[in-house]
Design a protein around this motif. Structure first.
Motif, PDB file in Angstrom:
ATOM      1  N   ASN A  53      -4.260 110.418  47.479  1.00  0.00           N
ATOM      2  CA  ASN A  53      -5.222 109.428  46.995  1.00  0.00           C
ATOM      3  C   ASN A  53      -4.467 108.364  46.203  1.00  0.00           C
ATOM      4  OD1 ASN A  53      -4.639 110.673  44.533  1.00  0.00           O
ATOM      5  ND2 ASN A  53      -6.566 111.800  44.463  1.00  0.00           N
ATOM      6  N   ALA A 387     -16.424 116.747  50.403  1.00  0.00           N
ATOM      7  CA  ALA A 387     -16.638 115.470  49.721  1.00  0.00           C
ATOM      8  C   ALA A 387     -15.851 115.428  48.422  1.00  0.00           C
ATOM      9  CB  ALA A 387     -18.124 115.271  49.450  1.00  0.00           C
ATOM     10  N   GLY A 388     -15.108 114.335  48.240  1.00  0.00           N
ATOM     11  CA  GLY A 388     -14.337 114.152  47.019  1.00  0.00           C
ATOM     12  C   GLY A 388     -13.021 114.898  46.983  1.00  0.00           C
ATOM     13  N   LYS A 389     -12.716 115.693  48.020  1.00  0.00           N
ATOM     14  CA  LYS A 389     -11.463 116.450  48.051  1.00  0.00           C
ATOM     15  C   LYS A 389     -10.434 115.729  48.913  1.00  0.00           C
ATOM     16  CE  LYS A 389     -13.455 119.825  45.813  1.00  0.00           C
ATOM     17  NZ  LYS A 389     -13.174 120.066  44.384  1.00  0.00           N
TER      18      LYS A 389
END
Length: 403
Positions: A53, A387-389
């Motif tokens: 990220n 989600a979000g990982k």
């Protein structure tokens, strides 16, 4: 029991202990303190976190120092005073410590702190042990209550704990927690009104445990979290191998303001020890309430369970299923472990339940009586529906000394 009652109970316990002590000679009390044991341990650790990220890689070199003194026993009374310090060393502090440092980096939850780690009085007599003050409390495999000892600032509790063994096989344990001293330094501590009950009975084939953990953060909101469960874990020895087994079930009721939720937990494990190796396969489910709430274990040593990459410290609202295969053994005087996790949602459409997978590997070795060294690696591969990982790799190098 409110905080005022807790403090009154503590004062009564301390007074009773003091009265007991007054019945003995002063020199005996002096000997109890002079014959105590100082102790300490040091842990130097490098941790690297690399995530797919926008965050920069985390690089943390921290030293945890723990120094304490344990008195001798005097008329059943003893005490412990222990200090803990965690510091970034050699200028290697490029990490988000959860307290505002380097928020553009990945998280390493080891903020700098100096604090009293433990400070308690203990009274033991005729199968009863009473402990009052700041202390470590763990139950079973620390799935629900643990010390989070993997982090440099471990978790302790300000508590009154009573443990009684009327039979050699039976132990009754109750604790009232007035404060949760969490791993995020003092800024992250929480006032509490928690009741913990843990009863276990040792049978010929394992240990049967019943528990009730009634949690409530003392912040003038409706936030109760009540968990009731049963656990059976043991080992059966055969001629050339040992069979390992665990079965556990718990139900949970959670209150969050005007909302109420229910969720279940269960786990099954089967394993074999043979030829110096241990093989195990487990299936653990932290259930969901129709996708709106995930089963929670806020006092647990979470790092020890759903993968060392710590991607599921909070259970997703859709719940979590963890299918884990592990093998461990000995090598060159040390111990190694290799594990694989397959994660999925408990309550989600089949097209949206892939939460990823993880590989964990570690090797630890002792040197002489006082020194240890270890290397540990975790690689989490995010699922299509996580989600979000994001893909996450973590590496740890550790040196320890204890006296």
């Amino acid at each position: 029991m409110n905080r005022k009652t807790f403090k009154q109970t503590g004062c009564l316990l301390a007074a009773a202990i003091a009265c007991t002590g007054a019945m003995a000679e002063e020199t005996t009390l002096t000997e109890a303190f002079s014959e105590g044991t100082p102790y300490g341990d040091f842990r130097l650790r490098y941790e690297n976190v690399d995530q797919d990220n926008a965050l920069d890689q985390a690089n943390a070199l921290t030293l945890r120092t723990r120094l304490g003194y344990r008195t001798g026993s005097y008329q059943g009374l003893s005490g412990v005073l222990e200090f803990e310090d965690s510091r970034a060393v050699a200028g290697t502090d490029d990490y988000n410590d959860t307290q505002g440092q380097s928020p553009d980096h990945s998280v390493v939850a080891d903020p700098e702190t100096t604090e009293v780690d433990q400070a308690f009085l203990q009274y033991s007599r005729s199968g009863l042990t009473a402990k009052l003050g700041r202390q470590v409390i763990t139950y079973d495999n620390q799935r629900f209550v643990g010390h989070v000892g993997w982090r440099q600032d471990r978790q302790t509790f300000d508590a009154l704990r009573l443990s009684y063994s009327p039979l050699q096989e039976l132990t009754l344990d109750y604790a009232y927690l007035d404060k949760r001293n969490r791993i995020f330094a003092e800024a992250g501590d929480l006032d509490a009104k928690d009741h913990l009950v843990n009863i276990h009975y040792q049978t010929g084939l394992g240990t049967l445990t019943g528990y009730a953990y009634l949690l409530d953060v003392d912040n003038d909101t409706d936030n109760s979290l009540d968990t009731y469960g049963l656990r059976y874990a043991g080992k059966y020895a055969m001629d050339t191998l040992n069979l390992l087994y665990e079965l556990e079930y718990a139900s949970q009721e959670a209150e969050a303001g005007a909302s109420e939720f229910d969720a279940d937990y269960y786990k099954a494990l089967a394993g074999v020890q043979a030829q110096g190796l241990t093989f195990s396969l487990s299936y653990e489910v932290l259930g969901s309430d129709d996708g709106n709430y995930g089963f929670a274990t806020p006092l647990a040593t979470l790092h020890a369970h759903n993968g060392w990459a710590d991607q599921f410290l909070g259970t997703p609202t859709g719940g979590l299923e963890d299918l884990k295969a592990a093998v461990s053994g000995s090598l060159a005087g040390g111990k190694w472990v290799l594990a694989y996790h397959d994660f999925s949602a408990d309550d989600a459409p089949s097209s949206a339940d892939d939460l990823g997978s993880e590989v964990d590997v570690a090797y630890n070795r002792g040197f002489g009586k006082h020194y240890t060294a270890g290397i540990k690696y975790a690689s989490y591969m995010a699922g299509d529906d996580a989600a979000g990982k994001v893909d996450t790799d973590k590496l740890w190098l550790t040196l320890g000394a204890r006296f």
